[in-house]
Design a protein around this motif. Structure first.
Motif, short mmCIF file in Angstrom:
data_model
loop_
_atom_site.label_atom_id
_atom_site.label_comp_id
_atom_site.label_asym_id
_atom_site.label_seq_id
_atom_site.Cartn_x
_atom_site.Cartn_y
_atom_site.Cartn_z
N THR A 218 14.30 12.56 4.15
CA THR A 218 14.90 13.87 4.57
C THR A 218 13.95 14.93 5.10
O THR A 218 14.39 16.00 5.79
N ALA A 219 12.67 14.39 5.14
CA ALA A 219 11.60 15.36 5.63
C ALA A 219 10.62 14.51 5.76
O ALA A 219 10.25 13.47 5.09
N LEU A 220 9.75 14.73 6.77
CA LEU A 220 8.50 14.06 7.17
C LEU A 220 7.42 14.88 7.76
O LEU A 220 7.57 15.84 8.25
N ARG A 221 6.07 14.42 7.74
CA ARG A 221 5.08 15.02 8.29
C ARG A 221 4.00 13.87 8.95
O ARG A 221 3.83 12.88 8.41
N LEU A 222 3.62 14.34 10.37
CA LEU A 222 2.84 13.13 10.94
C LEU A 222 1.54 14.10 11.55
O LEU A 222 1.80 15.08 12.02
N GLU A 223 0.45 13.47 11.16
CA GLU A 223 -0.80 14.23 11.76
C GLU A 223 -1.69 13.32 12.38
O GLU A 223 -2.31 12.34 11.77
N SER B 170 0.78 -1.22 -0.03
CA SER B 170 0.18 -0.17 -0.05
C SER B 170 0.69 1.26 0.23
O SER B 170 0.23 2.45 -0.05
N THR B 171 2.25 1.21 -0.01
CA THR B 171 2.83 2.15 0.07
C THR B 171 3.55 2.71 -1.43
O THR B 171 4.20 1.88 -2.05
N PRO B 172 2.84 3.91 -1.78
CA PRO B 172 3.47 4.28 -3.09
C PRO B 172 4.70 4.85 -3.21
O PRO B 172 5.00 5.55 -2.08
N GLN B 173 5.48 4.82 -4.09
CA GLN B 173 7.03 5.20 -4.37
C GLN B 173 6.92 6.26 -5.40
O GLN B 173 6.43 6.39 -6.32
N HIS B 174 7.62 7.60 -4.93
CA HIS B 174 7.67 8.68 -5.60
C HIS B 174 9.13 9.05 -5.86
O HIS B 174 9.86 8.99 -4.77
N GLU C 296 3.86 16.90 -4.34
CA GLU C 296 3.42 15.68 -5.01
C GLU C 296 4.86 14.91 -4.95
O GLU C 296 4.72 13.58 -5.17
N THR C 297 6.16 15.22 -4.69
CA THR C 297 7.26 14.58 -4.63
C THR C 297 7.22 13.71 -3.24
O THR C 297 8.24 12.84 -3.16
N TRP C 298 6.44 13.99 -2.31
CA TRP C 298 6.52 13.23 -1.11
C TRP C 298 5.60 12.02 -1.41
O TRP C 298 4.92 11.94 -2.32
N THR C 299 6.04 11.10 -0.41
CA THR C 299 5.28 9.95 -0.38
C THR C 299 4.25 9.91 0.69
O THR C 299 4.63 10.36 1.77
N VAL C 300 3.12 9.55 0.41
CA VAL C 300 1.80 9.64 1.31
C VAL C 300 1.63 8.05 1.66
O VAL C 300 1.20 7.43 0.84
N VAL C 301 1.63 7.70 3.15
CA VAL C 301 1.00 6.43 3.32
C VAL C 301 -0.23 6.48 3.87
O VAL C 301 -1.13 7.14 4.31
N LYS C 302 -0.96 5.49 2.66
CA LYS C 302 -2.57 5.24 2.81
C LYS C 302 -3.03 4.66 4.12
O LYS C 302 -4.06 5.13 4.62
#
Length: 562
Positions: A523-528, A371-375, A445-451
């Motif tokens: 190199t960067a991340l976001r957690l919500e 389920s983890t898309p790669q960009h 859009e260059t980031w990977t979003v975990v579904k």
């Protein structure tokens, strides 16, 4: 009579000896026992002089030497002088197959003539030569560009007397104080009195008084120091001061990492403290990454170790009640939390590394769930460029609740130091987080979003160890320019999660091939977080719960290491 190695001696030349100094001295306690002593660029060789064949020769590697001193004896009628060299070589543990650094001192009496002053001058010549040679033989890891602190290194040591089991001060006086004396390292001891005392102190201190700041505590006190330095108007210069760590807490993640980076055999407890003290005395400095962390309230923190949410953060904070038992508190906290395993809902996104730097042999590969898309990533590592550092001034030192050692004067022999070029905001003077959008804006859009939105834990770590006995990223380095991102999705069983943490003691957790465990280099991340209640920690300290994002700043700090 002493012989200088520079004098022609065909017998020694035939034996392949190319030395710096050669002499014959007596034993400190028995004048009838004599030794031939030779000093080369890399070793001190000692051989007892006797008429019997097969004389025993002992060779001490100067890489293991922290210092040497010359002095007169306590008896004023004694015309002799003495010099003592202090070594910490690796030796086999008592009743164990492992090895650890153990203290060895070698003392010799110099009585070449009947003039006490002449003998003392000769002892000082040897002590000076041994110190100089040992300074050039500090242990270095291949591929790391080290710097060296000025000699003598003037350091401020901040001790949290409440850290760990409340024994930090006793550990310092019992294990480190004598080592610093042997290495002729002048220091001022500061006992912290309350939370954020160290942060306030370094934010206002005249840092030109110091060549290094050393923390004797757990990781929380270093978190205070780093953020205090980054809150200064002159943060770009302040964050360049070398930072040292002496394990005095219960986690000691950075101390374990520094020990690991030195390529030394595994060590724990007092053995780890001895190893870190040894590296402090050797005075090598390397670059260290920091991570800029943004909270929902617009507050920004700087982190050297980790950002955690879920199981890891829960165990870290909830196990505080077991602090009196030391490092085993984390095992107790793990077992308690496993009994009532929580699942957290949230969203995770990250900027993967386009071409990750090659890690050392034995590093592991990423395990992606379907389920983890790669960009592709548009991010590249920031280069480190170097400019000379100015010499600290020689004004008097001061500190809160301090014990002062005598400081000797010396010329500035610090080598050129490194400072990365960092884009800085003209208003805040802080480094710009060019990879991060505002928290209320979507990620690029260059980031990977975990579904997957159900997590057991999310852990972003930038050192090799999460605790003394948790080898989380075997291939990590203090300046690899990476955030090592781990997350565990819901559905993992309690036994499987326990197996992961038990395997982490030897760095073998990804070899478990657990389908719920994912590892990425970013190199960067976001957690919500979506779950309304929970804990987020930065370097083991609880921060505001809510959306959080972070980006790495490669090599902007300096770490005393080996």
């Amino acid at each position: 009579m002493e012989k200088d190695a520079s004098d022609p001696d065909p017998s020694r030349q035939r034996n392949g000896f190319v030395g710096v100094l050669y002499g014959e001295f007596t034993d400190m306690l028995n004048d009838r026992v004599r030794y031939s002593v030779s000093l080369t660029e890399s070793a001190l060789t000692i051989q007892r002089i006797s008429s019997s064949p097969g004389r025993t020769k002992v060779v001490f590697n100067l890489t293991d030497c922290v210092g040497c001193r010359a002095y007169r004896g306590p008896d004023s009628a004694d015309v002799g002088a003495y010099f003592t060299a202090y070594f910490y070589p690796f030796k086999r543990r008592w009743m164990s197959a492992g090895v650890t650094r153990q203290r060895v001192e070698q003392c010799f009496r110099v009585a070449l003539v009947q003039d006490p002053l002449a003998n003392l001058q000769e002892a000082e010549r040897w002590a000076h030569a041994i110190r100089d040679a040992s300074a050039r033989q500090a242990p270095r890891r291949d591929g790391v560009a080290y710097m060296e602190v000025r000699r003598p290194c003037r350091i401020m040591i901040l001790v949290n007397p409440q850290s760990g089991r409340g024994q930090a001060l006793q550990l310092f006086t019992g294990h480190i104080q004598g080592m610093l004396t042997e290495a002729s390292v002048p220091y001022t001891l500061v006992i912290t009195e309350h939370q954020n005392h160290a942060r306030e102190l370094v934010r206002k201190a005249d840092l030109s008084q110091w060549d290094a700041l050393v923390i004797m505590s757990g990781d929380g006190l270093l978190f205070e120091v780093i953020n205090g330095l980054m809150e200064r108007e002159d943060w770009q210069e302040a964050i360049q001061i070398p930072l040292g760590i002496l394990p005095g807490g219960s986690g000691n993640a950075l101390a374990a990492s520094v020990h690991h980076y030195s390529q030394s055999p595994p060590a724990w407890n007092e053995e780890l403290l001895l190893s870190c003290g040894f590296m402090l005395c050797k005075g090598l400095v390397g670059p260290m990454d920091l991570v800029s962390v943004h909270l929902a309230s617009k507050q920004r923190l700087f982190s050297f170790l980790s950002l955690a949410w879920g199981f890891v953060a829960d165990v870290d904070i909830e196990s505080e009640k077991y602090r009196h038992v030391g490092a085993i508190r984390f095992l107790m906290g793990t077992l308690v939390r496993l009994a009532s395993l929580r699942v957290y809902q949230g969203r995770l996104a990250y900027l993967p590394v386009k071409e990750a730097p090659k890690l050392s042999k034995g590093s592991f590969t990423t395990n992606h769930p379907p389920s983890t898309p790669q960009h592709p990533s548009l991010c590249s590592s920031l280069p480190c460029q170097f400019i000379p550092n100015t010499s600290p001034n020689q004004s008097s030192r001061h500190g809160t609740n301090s014990n002062h050692n005598t400081r000797t004067n010396s010329s500035n022999n610090a080598i050129t130091t490194k400072r990365p070029q960092i884009e800085s905001d003209s208003k805040t003077r802080a480094p710009v987080d060019s990879l991060l959008p505002d928290l209320d804006q979507p990620v690029p859009e260059t980031w990977t979003v975990v579904k997957e939105e159900d997590f057991v834990l999310v852990l972003a770590i930038y050192q090799s160890h999460l605790a003394e006995d948790l080898w989380t990223v075997p291939g990590a380095m203090a300046d690899d320019g990476l955030i090592h991102l781990f997350y565990v999705t819901a559905g993992i069983s309690r036994p499987a999660l326990l197996r992961l943490f038990l395997a982490m003691e030897k760095g073998a957790h990804l070899a478990c091939s657990c389908p719920h465990l994912v590892y990425e280099k970013v190199t960067a991340l976001r957690l919500e977080p979506i779950t309304p209640q929970g804990m987020i920690t930065v370097d083991g300290e609880v921060v505001e719960y809510g959306p959080v994002q972070a980006q790495i700043h490669p090599g902007i700090a300096r770490l005393m290491c080996g």
